[in-house]
Scaffold this motif. Structure first.
Motif, PDB file in Angstrom:
ATOM      1  N   TYR A 144      10.735  10.269  -3.572  1.00  0.00           N
ATOM      2  CA  TYR A 144       9.738   9.250  -3.247  1.00  0.00           C
ATOM      3  C   TYR A 144      10.122   7.883  -3.812  1.00  0.00           C
ATOM      4  O   TYR A 144       9.779   6.851  -3.250  1.00  0.00           O
TER       5      TYR A 144
ATOM      6  N   LEU B  17      10.793  -0.252   0.224  1.00  0.00           N
ATOM      7  CA  LEU B  17       9.601  -0.924   0.740  1.00  0.00           C
ATOM      8  C   LEU B  17       9.180  -2.088  -0.166  1.00  0.00           C
ATOM      9  O   LEU B  17       8.747  -3.138   0.316  1.00  0.00           O
TER      10      LEU B  17
ATOM     11  N   GLN C  44       1.356   4.251  -2.784  1.00  0.00           N
ATOM     12  CA  GLN C  44       1.171   5.671  -2.472  1.00  0.00           C
ATOM     13  C   GLN C  44       2.407   6.489  -2.848  1.00  0.00           C
ATOM     14  O   GLN C  44       2.296   7.558  -3.440  1.00  0.00           O
ATOM     15  N   LEU C  45       3.586   5.986  -2.502  1.00  0.00           N
ATOM     16  CA  LEU C  45       4.825   6.690  -2.820  1.00  0.00           C
ATOM     17  C   LEU C  45       5.064   6.753  -4.324  1.00  0.00           C
ATOM     18  O   LEU C  45       5.536   7.771  -4.843  1.00  0.00           O
TER      19      LEU C  45
ATOM     20  N   CYS D  18      12.291   5.473  -1.529  1.00  0.00           N
ATOM     21  CA  CYS D  18      11.484   4.879  -0.447  1.00  0.00           C
ATOM     22  C   CYS D  18      10.632   3.744  -0.985  1.00  0.00           C
ATOM     23  O   CYS D  18      10.541   2.671  -0.367  1.00  0.00           O
TER      24      CYS D  18
ATOM     25  N   HIS E 209       0.835  -1.198   0.000  1.00  0.00           N
ATOM     26  CA  HIS E 209       0.000   0.000   0.000  1.00  0.00           C
ATOM     27  C   HIS E 209       0.876   1.256   0.000  1.00  0.00           C
ATOM     28  O   HIS E 209       0.643   2.188  -0.780  1.00  0.00           O
ATOM     29  N   TYR E 210       1.884   1.271   0.850  1.00  0.00           N
ATOM     30  CA  TYR E 210       2.761   2.444   0.920  1.00  0.00           C
ATOM     31  C   TYR E 210       3.629   2.577  -0.327  1.00  0.00           C
ATOM     32  O   TYR E 210       3.908   3.692  -0.778  1.00  0.00           O
TER      33      TYR E 210
END
Length: 89
Positions: free
Chosen positions: A60, A67, A46-47, A63, A42-43
């Motif tokens: 971004y 992840l 989003q990123l 990151c 999910h993150y």
């Protein structure tokens, strides 16, 4: 619910001498690992969206890469664990 846990075989972020910096811990319940994968992904999503929509997208993207590597390692370890469970007589 299964009592099967991760095997601790998957790792991510290797260094220059082929040693891995991070590894999935053995014994993490499969359900917990999959919940964590879902959150990580999910993150990442989003990123990645923020990176695509921003002029400063590079900050971004790193990151999201880290992840995503963590999520993949968890999924690989869950997959290994599930195949090991099926292989038992």
């Amino acid at each position: 619910m299964s009592t099967q846990g991760t095997l601790g075989r998957a790792s991510f972020f290797g260094s220059t001498n082929s040693q891995h910096l991070f590894r999935v811990n053995a014994g993490v319940p499969i359900e917990d690992a999959l919940e964590t994968v879902s959150l990580l992904q999910h993150y990442v999503n989003q990123l990645t969206l923020d990176a695509a929509m921003s002029d400063d997208g590079e900050r971004y993207s790193w990151c999201a890469l880290y992840l995503g590597e963590m999520a993949k390692a968890l999924l690989d370890d869950v997959n290994d664990s599930m195949f090991a469970l099926r292989a038992k007589p």
